[in-house]
Design an enzyme around this catalytic site. Structure first.
Site, PDB file in Angstrom:
ATOM      1  N   ARG A 103       4.791 -32.123   2.661  1.00 47.95           N
ATOM      2  CA  ARG A 103       4.135 -30.875   2.251  1.00 47.95           C
ATOM      3  C   ARG A 103       5.259 -29.929   1.841  1.00 47.95           C
ATOM      4  O   ARG A 103       6.131 -29.605   2.657  1.00 47.95           O
ATOM      5  CB  ARG A 103       3.329 -30.301   3.417  1.00 47.95           C
ATOM      6  CG  ARG A 103       2.852 -28.885   3.168  1.00 47.95           C
ATOM      7  CD  ARG A 103       1.824 -28.425   4.172  1.00 47.95           C
ATOM      8  NE  ARG A 103       0.556 -29.102   3.951  1.00 47.95           N
ATOM      9  CZ  ARG A 103      -0.605 -28.698   4.474  1.00 47.95           C
ATOM     10  NH1 ARG A 103      -0.655 -27.625   5.242  1.00 47.95           N
ATOM     11  NH2 ARG A 103      -1.727 -29.360   4.231  1.00 47.95           N
ATOM     12  N   HIS A 130      -3.350 -31.010  -4.029  1.00 39.27           N
ATOM     13  CA  HIS A 130      -3.604 -31.399  -2.630  1.00 39.27           C
ATOM     14  C   HIS A 130      -4.496 -32.656  -2.640  1.00 39.27           C
ATOM     15  O   HIS A 130      -5.666 -32.614  -2.264  1.00 39.27           O
ATOM     16  CB  HIS A 130      -4.274 -30.230  -1.894  1.00 39.27           C
ATOM     17  CG  HIS A 130      -4.266 -30.372  -0.400  1.00 39.27           C
ATOM     18  ND1 HIS A 130      -3.649 -31.408   0.260  1.00 39.27           N
ATOM     19  CD2 HIS A 130      -4.823 -29.585   0.567  1.00 39.27           C
ATOM     20  CE1 HIS A 130      -3.818 -31.259   1.573  1.00 39.27           C
ATOM     21  NE2 HIS A 130      -4.515 -30.160   1.782  1.00 39.27           N
ATOM     22  N   GLN A 133      -6.595 -34.012   0.472  1.00 41.69           N
ATOM     23  CA  GLN A 133      -7.791 -33.231   0.754  1.00 41.69           C
ATOM     24  C   GLN A 133      -8.968 -33.716  -0.094  1.00 41.69           C
ATOM     25  O   GLN A 133     -10.063 -33.959   0.409  1.00 41.69           O
ATOM     26  CB  GLN A 133      -7.521 -31.743   0.456  1.00 41.69           C
ATOM     27  CG  GLN A 133      -8.719 -30.856   0.697  1.00 41.69           C
ATOM     28  CD  GLN A 133      -9.101 -30.806   2.169  1.00 41.69           C
ATOM     29  OE1 GLN A 133      -8.256 -30.541   3.012  1.00 41.69           O
ATOM     30  NE2 GLN A 133     -10.356 -31.074   2.488  1.00 41.69           N
ATOM     31  N   ASP A 221     -11.883 -21.885  -1.269  1.00 40.35           N
ATOM     32  CA  ASP A 221     -10.655 -22.002  -0.478  1.00 40.35           C
ATOM     33  C   ASP A 221     -10.097 -20.583  -0.323  1.00 40.35           C
ATOM     34  O   ASP A 221     -10.499 -19.660  -1.048  1.00 40.35           O
ATOM     35  CB  ASP A 221      -9.667 -22.923  -1.220  1.00 40.35           C
ATOM     36  CG  ASP A 221      -8.388 -23.197  -0.435  1.00 40.35           C
ATOM     37  OD1 ASP A 221      -8.333 -22.904   0.781  1.00 40.35           O
ATOM     38  OD2 ASP A 221      -7.425 -23.713  -1.050  1.00 40.35           O
ATOM     39  N   CYS A 261     -11.909 -26.472   2.309  1.00 39.89           N
ATOM     40  CA  CYS A 261     -10.890 -27.387   2.850  1.00 39.89           C
ATOM     41  C   CYS A 261     -10.326 -26.895   4.168  1.00 39.89           C
ATOM     42  O   CYS A 261      -9.722 -27.680   4.897  1.00 39.89           O
ATOM     43  CB  CYS A 261      -9.780 -27.583   1.831  1.00 39.89           C
ATOM     44  SG  CYS A 261      -8.980 -26.053   1.363  1.00 39.89           S
ATOM     45  N   ARG A 289     -10.542 -36.362   6.768  1.00 41.94           N
ATOM     46  CA  ARG A 289      -9.110 -36.439   6.459  1.00 41.94           C
ATOM     47  C   ARG A 289      -8.500 -37.627   7.207  1.00 41.94           C
ATOM     48  O   ARG A 289      -7.688 -38.368   6.678  1.00 41.94           O
ATOM     49  CB  ARG A 289      -8.385 -35.149   6.876  1.00 41.94           C
ATOM     50  CG  ARG A 289      -8.784 -33.894   6.108  1.00 41.94           C
ATOM     51  CD  ARG A 289      -8.311 -33.925   4.680  1.00 41.94           C
ATOM     52  NE  ARG A 289      -6.876 -34.095   4.563  1.00 41.94           N
ATOM     53  CZ  ARG A 289      -5.977 -33.112   4.625  1.00 41.94           C
ATOM     54  NH1 ARG A 289      -6.386 -31.870   4.741  1.00 41.94           N
ATOM     55  NH2 ARG A 289      -4.675 -33.349   4.494  1.00 41.94           N
TER      56      ARG A 289
HETATM   57  N1  NVA Z   1      -4.800 -23.532  -1.008  1.00 44.90           N
HETATM   58  C1  NVA Z   1      -4.388 -23.588   0.373  1.00 44.90           C
HETATM   59  C2  NVA Z   1      -4.828 -24.866   0.987  1.00 44.90           C
HETATM   60  C3  NVA Z   1      -4.507 -24.988   2.450  1.00 44.90           C
HETATM   61  C4  NVA Z   1      -4.924 -26.323   2.993  1.00 44.90           C
HETATM   62  C5  NVA Z   1      -2.875 -23.409   0.459  1.00 44.90           C
HETATM   63  O1  NVA Z   1      -2.168 -23.972  -0.386  1.00 44.90           O
HETATM   64  O2  NVA Z   1      -2.412 -22.702   1.342  1.00 44.90           O
HETATM   65  N1   CP Z   2      -6.907 -28.510   4.655  1.00 47.68           N
HETATM   66  C1   CP Z   2      -5.632 -28.651   5.101  1.00 47.68           C
HETATM   67  O1   CP Z   2      -4.787 -29.301   4.483  1.00 47.68           O
HETATM   68  O2   CP Z   2      -5.384 -28.040   6.276  1.00 47.68           O
HETATM   69  P1   CP Z   2      -3.972 -27.835   6.985  1.00 47.68           P
HETATM   70  O3   CP Z   2      -3.203 -26.815   6.184  1.00 47.68           O
HETATM   71  O4   CP Z   2      -4.316 -27.353   8.358  1.00 47.68           O
HETATM   72  O5   CP Z   2      -3.223 -29.144   7.000  1.00 47.68           O
END
Ligand code: NVA
Ligand code: CP
Length: 309
Positions: A103, A130, A133, A221, A261, A289
């Site tokens: 990540r 992502h 997801q 989201d 998500c 997930r």
């Molecule tokens: N769009 C959000 C998704 C978190 C799972 C982010 O990138 O923070």
């Molecule tokens: N939806 C998702 O990826 O959640 P986290 O940021 O908690 O991993």
């Protein structure tokens, strides 16, 4: 040759079907309490530049379920945090592990890691995409609808990494994606063009009511994604009016489902009433997930699930 999963379109429609079918089988094995240690002795490295609840726990528990092991790697505790290069880290981790999930703030970091890694690399979220997801979300919709072809998903709010991934998945699933976002926060044009060129059906509008009118699924989201914190004030202002609340939900067909998500900011992109309401399937998404990623890991590390299971 090793296969990476940096984008949802790194798999084709056939692979998507088979990973989701395996995920459903793994879900049944887990709920029956039947051991399914198909990755005994295998290790997954997990690098998190940003916070995570679902991704971290589902990958870690997933590897344990499969009889393997996952290592949580915080860049600030690694030599990466003291300037060791991504490409060197990638080559070294590949000598120890069987796959690496990352990540990262910048999608380019994950691409560079994958270029130098000799083991499969999985995108656990970047500023652009992502895919893990959306893989779990597709499984969740398949549980509900069976066939996804011609379903319509209305994305309401920020045209972010999760939205970009839904757009790219359109050609794989046959679903139509309508995005309602304010002009400044629309999804990346390059992603929309790429999806359309691949046969995806995408439309971009500014009016949420227009998007949800004949939608089977509403998706939203958070408005301030990780890495966007300095734009919080402008974002809250621009996205006001894009909340999925009972009034907007009433404009959609009565059996429309609501997805998110997570993490959710109740009162911003979604109200408490809708998130907790009967049309919300967010907890199934979060659970899936685990199952979807286990199927993905099996595919990337072991070539798939054993046929006898
Ligand atoms: N769009 C959000 C998704 C978190 C799972 C982010 O990138 O923070
Ligand atoms: N939806 C998702 O990826 O959640 P986290 O940021 O908690 O991993």
């Amino acid at each position: 040759m090793k296969k990476d999963f940096l984008s949802i379109i790194d798999i084709d429609g056939y692979e998507l079907e088979s990973i989701v079918a395996d995920a459903m089988r793994l879900k049944r094995l887990k709920s029956a309490g039947t051991a399914h240690e198909f990755l005994k002795g295998k290790s997954l490295g997990m690098i998190f530049e940003k916070a995570s609840t679902r991704t971290r726990v589902s990958f870690e528990v997933g590897m344990t379920d499969l009889g393997g092991h996952a290592l949580f790697l915080n860049p600030t505790d690694m030599q990466l945090g003291r300037g060791e290069e991504i490409r060197d880290t990638a080559r070294v981790l590949a000598r120890y592990t069987d796959a690496v999930m990352i990540r990262a703030y910048h999608h380019a970091t994950i691409e560079e890691f994958a270029r130098y890694s000799t083991v499969p690399v999985l995108n656990g979220l970047s500023d652009r995409l992502h895919p893990c997801q959306v893989l779990a979300d597709i499984m969740t919709l398949k549980e509900r609808f069976g066939n996804l072809r011609d379903l319509k998903l209305a994305w309401v709010g920020d045209g972010n990494n999760v939205c970009n991934t839904w757009i790219l998945s359109s050609a794989l699933t046959g679903m139509e994606i309508v995005v309602a976002s304010p002009p400044r926060y629309q999804p990346r044009a390059a992603v929309v063009d790429q999806a359309r060129a691949g046969g995806g059906r995408i439309s971009i509008v500014t009016d949420p009511e227009e998007a949800v009118r004949d939608a089977d699924v509403l998706y939203t989201d958070i408005w301030v994604s990780m890495g966007d914190e300095q734009e919080r004030t402008e974002r809250l202002l621009a996205l006001k009016g894009y909340t999925i609340n009972s009034r907007l939900l009433a404009r959609a067909p009565p059996d429309a489902l609501v997805m998110h998500c997570l993490p959710a900011h109740r009162g911003e992109e979604i109200t408490d009433e809708v998130l907790e309401g009967p049309q919300s399937i967010v907890w199934d998404q979060a659970e899936n997930r685990l199952h979807a990623q286990k199927a993905l890991l099996l595919r990337l590390i072991a070539g798939g699930m054993p046929a006898t299971e």
